[in-house]
Write an enzyme that holds these catalytic residues in place. Structure first.
Site, short mmCIF file in Angstrom:
data_model
loop_
_atom_site.label_atom_id
_atom_site.label_comp_id
_atom_site.label_asym_id
_atom_site.label_seq_id
_atom_site.Cartn_x
_atom_site.Cartn_y
_atom_site.Cartn_z
CG ASP A 21 -8.49 3.33 -5.28
OD1 ASP A 21 -7.61 3.97 -5.02
OD2 ASP A 21 -9.13 3.24 -6.45
N GLY A 24 -5.92 8.76 -1.19
CA GLY A 24 -5.31 10.08 -1.71
C GLY A 24 -6.56 10.94 -1.78
NE ARG A 34 -1.37 10.46 -3.54
CZ ARG A 34 -2.32 10.00 -4.13
NH1 ARG A 34 -3.22 10.55 -4.42
NH2 ARG A 34 -2.22 8.67 -4.01
CG HIS A 38 -1.24 6.46 1.79
ND1 HIS A 38 -2.18 6.02 1.18
CD2 HIS A 38 -0.50 7.22 1.07
CE1 HIS A 38 -1.80 6.08 -0.24
NE2 HIS A 38 -0.92 7.10 -0.06
CG LEU A 132 -8.38 -12.96 9.26
CD1 LEU A 132 -9.42 -13.52 8.10
CD2 LEU A 132 -8.45 -11.50 9.50
NE ARG A 195 -8.80 1.59 -12.67
CZ ARG A 195 -9.40 2.92 -12.34
NH1 ARG A 195 -9.93 3.58 -13.22
NH2 ARG A 195 -8.86 3.85 -11.27
C1 FPP Z 1 -4.81 3.47 -2.62
O1 FPP Z 1 -5.32 4.77 -2.26
C2 FPP Z 1 -4.13 2.84 -1.43
C3 FPP Z 1 -2.73 2.56 -1.35
C4 FPP Z 1 -2.01 2.30 -2.58
C5 FPP Z 1 -2.12 2.18 -0.13
C6 FPP Z 1 -2.82 1.38 0.78
C7 FPP Z 1 -2.35 1.46 2.20
C8 FPP Z 1 -2.86 1.54 3.46
C9 FPP Z 1 -4.07 1.47 3.46
C10 FPP Z 1 -1.77 1.89 4.36
C11 FPP Z 1 -1.10 0.79 4.88
C12 FPP Z 1 -1.54 -0.74 4.77
C13 FPP Z 1 -1.13 -1.74 5.67
C14 FPP Z 1 -1.76 -3.20 5.15
C15 FPP Z 1 -0.60 -1.71 6.88
P1 FPP Z 1 -4.95 5.74 -3.48
O2 FPP Z 1 -3.38 6.25 -2.94
O3 FPP Z 1 -4.40 5.21 -4.66
O4 FPP Z 1 -5.79 6.68 -3.47
P2 FPP Z 1 -6.33 7.99 -4.54
O5 FPP Z 1 -7.03 6.65 -5.67
O6 FPP Z 1 -7.56 8.42 -4.08
O7 FPP Z 1 -5.34 8.57 -4.85
#
Ligand code: FPP
Length: 248
Positions: A21, A24, A34, A38, A132, A195
């Site tokens: 998490d 963003g 955002r 990612h 793994l 959470r």
């Molecule tokens: C949460 O941060 C992250 C995600 C919903 C996506 C996770 C994806 C990646 C790390 C990239 C691709 C993954 C793989 C396995 C190749 P958020 O967007 O909710 O952040 P915020 O809470 O700060 O808005």
């Protein structure tokens, strides 16, 4: 002494799960979109996978896309799906070199066709690897998983394949997506949120929880090792008393 050296290899968590998490917020802090967060999150995924594999963690589950994430702006969802496909393609060689076996959990049939195809190819390619096991939770929601299990069990009961008193923990677990994987010993969530967000609700009944302020793109091997060292200081009692654990 490095953090890696400080990890006690005789007390490793067999299964680590991570709620990644903060992508963003990380991007926003840098004045970026955002998706930039990612993209940088992929580096952290690599760090976590390599870091876990190097010390001998057997299972690593990453919450990559929840069922609720479809509610994000279409542009962000599309970008996440393309990032997933490009990452799976670019990393498939590294997964093979590192003897990583890829698996997935979640409603995979609800993902775009190209993602499904890509995923199943790499799962097949890596299926004989013995290092793994990397489990990607995609289009995953724990409530969906539990309801799905109940539906299948009710269907079996209606057909007369199972009696009510035969439905126990073991039987139920066989109907979850995670069938065959041990429950996580350690669950990490980044970005300072406390959470569970519909992740592995059944499986984390006795899991140790670790929360860190670090935003996901800044996560790396050392952050993983810090979490594991913290986990190793804890006494897991599974409902027993401390004395029982010490004397067992
Ligand atoms: C949460 O941060 C992250 C995600 C919903 C996506 C996770 C994806 C990646 C790390 C990239 C691709 C993954 C793989 C396995 C190749 P958020 O967007 O909710 O952040 P915020 O809470 O700060 O808005």
């Amino acid at each position: 002494m490095s953090l890696k050296e400080k990890v006690d290899r005789t007390k490793l968590p067999k299964h680590v799960a991570i709620i990644m998490d903060g992508n963003g917020r990380w991007a926003k802090k840098k004045g970026n979109q955002r998706i930039f967060g990612h993209k940088n999150g992929v580096k952290a995924v690599r760090e976590a996978v390599e870091g876990a594999g190097e010390i001998g963690v057997e299972y690593l589950t990453l919450y990559a896309f929840s069922t609720e994430n479809w509610n994000r702006p279409k542009q962000e969802v599309d970008a996440l799906m393309s990032l997933l496909v490009s990452t799976l393609n670019s990393e498939s060689g590294t997964l093979m070199e590192n003897n990583v076996r890829l698996r997935s959990i979640g409603d995979i049939a609800g993902l775009p066709k190209n993602v499904q195809q890509n995923l199943s190819e790499i799962i097949k390619k890596t299926e004989k690897n013995t290092g793994l096991t990397l489990i990607l939770a995609l289009n995953y929601s724990a409530r969906w998983e539990i309801i799905n299990a109940v539906q299948n069990i009710v269907a079996e009961a209606k057909q007369g394949d199972i009696e009510l008193d035969q439905i126990n923990n073991d039987y139920f677990e066989k109907h979850l997506n995670t069938c065959g994987f041990p429950d996580p010993d350690l669950l990490i969530r980044t970005s300072g949120e406390f959470r569970i967000s519909n992740f592995l609700i059944w499986q984390i009944a006795y899991t140790e929880l670790y929360f860190t302020e670090v935003l996901w793109p800044d996560f790396n091997r050392d952050e993983l090792y810090k979490a594991i060292i913290d986990y190793q200081k804890r006494e897991r009692r599974f409902g027993k008393t401390s004395d029982q654990i010490i004397n067992s």
